[in-house]
Design an enzyme around this catalytic site. Structure first.
Site, PDB file in Angstrom:
ATOM      1  N   GLY A 128      -2.016  -9.232  12.466  1.00 28.73           N
ATOM      2  CA  GLY A 128      -2.127  -7.819  13.141  1.00 28.73           C
ATOM      3  C   GLY A 128      -3.439  -7.460  11.477  1.00 28.73           C
ATOM      4  O   GLY A 128      -3.473  -6.341  11.241  1.00 28.73           O
TER       5      GLY A 128
ATOM      6  N   HIS B 151       1.263  -1.068  -0.134  1.00 32.14           N
ATOM      7  CA  HIS B 151       0.050   0.074   0.351  1.00 32.14           C
ATOM      8  C   HIS B 151       1.253   1.488  -0.354  1.00 32.14           C
ATOM      9  O   HIS B 151       0.362   2.262  -0.082  1.00 32.14           O
ATOM     10  CB  HIS B 151      -1.246   0.091   1.284  1.00 32.14           C
ATOM     11  CG  HIS B 151      -1.952  -0.694   0.857  1.00 32.14           C
ATOM     12  ND1 HIS B 151      -2.898  -1.226   2.034  1.00 32.14           N
ATOM     13  CD2 HIS B 151      -2.518  -1.476  -0.308  1.00 32.14           C
ATOM     14  CE1 HIS B 151      -3.790  -2.448   1.752  1.00 32.14           C
ATOM     15  NE2 HIS B 151      -3.486  -2.382   0.342  1.00 32.14           N
TER      16      HIS B 151
HETATM   17  P1  OAD Z   1      -7.650  -2.944  10.316  1.00 33.69           P
HETATM   18  O1  OAD Z   1      -7.666  -1.779  11.018  1.00 33.69           O
HETATM   19  O2  OAD Z   1      -8.436  -3.833   9.024  1.00 33.69           O
HETATM   20  O3  OAD Z   1      -7.471  -4.381  11.076  1.00 33.69           O
HETATM   21  C1  OAD Z   1      -6.554  -4.564  12.205  1.00 33.69           C
HETATM   22  C2  OAD Z   1      -5.764  -5.672  12.812  1.00 33.69           C
HETATM   23  O4  OAD Z   1      -5.210  -6.050  13.958  1.00 33.69           O
HETATM   24  C3  OAD Z   1      -7.303  -6.094  14.028  1.00 33.69           C
HETATM   25  O5  OAD Z   1      -7.660  -7.486  13.642  1.00 33.69           O
HETATM   26  C4  OAD Z   1      -7.009  -6.177  15.171  1.00 33.69           C
HETATM   27  O6  OAD Z   1      -7.523  -7.546  15.923  1.00 33.69           O
HETATM   28  C5  OAD Z   1      -5.495  -6.874  15.247  1.00 33.69           C
HETATM   29  N1  OAD Z   1      -4.465  -5.735  16.637  1.00 33.69           N
HETATM   30  C6  OAD Z   1      -5.035  -4.991  16.936  1.00 33.69           C
HETATM   31  N2  OAD Z   1      -3.854  -4.926  18.057  1.00 33.69           N
HETATM   32  C7  OAD Z   1      -3.498  -6.129  17.650  1.00 33.69           C
HETATM   33  C8  OAD Z   1      -1.561  -6.602  18.111  1.00 33.69           C
HETATM   34  N3  OAD Z   1      -0.917  -5.568  19.471  1.00 33.69           N
HETATM   35  N4  OAD Z   1      -0.714  -7.221  17.890  1.00 33.69           N
HETATM   36  C9  OAD Z   1      -2.181  -8.055  16.371  1.00 33.69           C
HETATM   37  N5  OAD Z   1      -2.763  -7.349  15.659  1.00 33.69           N
HETATM   38  C10 OAD Z   1      -3.917  -5.894  16.354  1.00 33.69           C
HETATM   39  O7  OAD Z   1      -5.920  -2.940   9.582  1.00 33.69           O
HETATM   40  P2  OAD Z   1      -5.465  -3.765   8.116  1.00 33.69           P
HETATM   41  O8  OAD Z   1      -6.077  -5.481   8.311  1.00 33.69           O
HETATM   42  O9  OAD Z   1      -3.691  -3.557   8.458  1.00 33.69           O
HETATM   43  O10 OAD Z   1      -5.744   0.609   3.468  1.00 33.69           O
HETATM   44  O11 OAD Z   1      -6.196  -2.702   7.127  1.00 33.69           O
HETATM   45  C11 OAD Z   1      -5.947  -3.568   5.804  1.00 33.69           C
HETATM   46  C12 OAD Z   1      -6.515  -1.745   5.324  1.00 33.69           C
HETATM   47  O12 OAD Z   1      -7.232  -0.912   5.014  1.00 33.69           O
HETATM   48  C13 OAD Z   1      -4.676  -0.600   5.012  1.00 33.69           C
HETATM   49  O13 OAD Z   1      -3.924  -1.000   4.536  1.00 33.69           O
HETATM   50  C14 OAD Z   1      -5.617   0.070   4.588  1.00 33.69           C
HETATM   51  C15 OAD Z   1      -7.176   0.180   5.155  1.00 33.69           C
HETATM   52  O14 OAD Z   1      -7.803   1.094   5.347  1.00 33.69           O
HETATM   53  C16 OAD Z   1      -5.660   1.765   2.225  1.00 33.69           C
HETATM   54  O15 OAD Z   1      -5.616   2.675   3.262  1.00 33.69           O
HETATM   55  C17 OAD Z   1      -5.661   1.736   1.215  1.00 33.69           C
END
Ligand code: OAD
Length: 247
Positions: free
Chosen positions: A191, A122
């Protein structure tokens, strides 16, 4: 599915015998560095509308507003440090040469933790691209740029170096990510809520190659039941434990 200490011991054995390893990371790995995630209770998209602040159409309509959001995030991220989760991956990479990070994060924290072989799906918030020509620039702060910044080559508007909604992933990185996922033995899915396409399809490319899938996340995701191991907890707590037995 094994749990607790048994699972960690099994994963360590698999890690030792695996040739190609992938770490697919998302916002959760950086949460304990102080960077908010997007979804969930305190997620950014609870307060901010991604289609207004992080989409290509909104950028073309109102670039200054989108820049304001990314300047705010870039300032916040520039004050954050890699945490024990990023450091554990970097240490595992020192011992496993053919190991790759496919990250949805734009925060640069894997590189700052000393990692290599990083594929940024990204983009990177410390980069800027022109929307018309091939001009790009690495930046450490965008505070001093006029908003919206103009391309010094063609006078078009410069865009934050991140993938916005409605934009495709960078072709070279995406092709490489599929190639690596399709040929790996072991994937750590760390995460990420696996809500965003196409990055969320990478585990299935790995599964087709019979790779072992290990999820690290305090919450269930829609793919948790398809994982070989689903480790419930924070990345900064669990990843050092996986690295530890290797030392
Ligand atoms: P999300 O915010 O959708 O998901 C974050 C995940 O991290 C969740 O499943 C949480 O349960 C988990 N989490 C929280 N704290 C944690 C910790 N301490 N250790 C491990 N896991 C933890 O984020 P992404 O999946 O990265 O894109 O989101 C994907 C994309 O959506 C991003 O790159 C962004 C966003 O919209 C764009 O902006 C294009």
């Amino acid at each position: 599915m094994a749990n607790g200490a048994d699972a960690l011991a099994e994963i360590k054995d698999i890690l030792v015998s695996s040739k190609r390893i992938i770490f697919l990371t998302g916002a959760g790995i950086s949460k304990e560095s102080g960077i908010p995630t997007f979804r969930g209770k305190d997620g950014l998209w609870k307060t901010y509308d991604p289609m207004k602040l992080a989409s290509l159409s909104s950028f073309l309509k109102n670039p200054s507003l989108v820049w304001e959001f990314y300047t705010y995030r870039q300032n916040l991220i520039s004050k954050c440090q890699p945490n024990a989760g990023h450091m554990a991956i970097s240490k595992i990479q020192e011992q496993k040469g053919d190991s790759w990070i496919l990250t949805q994060n734009v925060d640069d924290l894997h590189r700052r933790a000393g990692s290599r072989n990083i594929v940024e799906l990204h983009g990177n918030i410390f980069k800027v691209n022109c929307i018309h020509c091939d001009y790009d620039l690495d930046i450490t702060t965008i505070e001093d740029m006029d908003m919206p910044p103009k391309c010094p080559n063609c006078e078009s508007i410069l865009k934050p170096g991140v993938v916005l909604f409605e934009e495709p992933l960078p072709q070279k990185e995406w092709t490489r990510a599929i190639e690596l996922a399709s040929t790996c033995d072991l994937v750590f899915i760390i995460g990420t809520s696996l809500n965003v396409s196409p990055a969320n399809s990478l585990p299935s490319f790995a599964k087709e190659n019979n790779a072992i899938l290990v999820e690290v996340n305090p919450e269930e995701t829609w793919l948790s039941n398809s994982m070989d191991f689903s480790l419930k907890g924070s990345a900064s707590d669990i990843l050092p434990k996986i690295n530890d037995p290797l030392n």
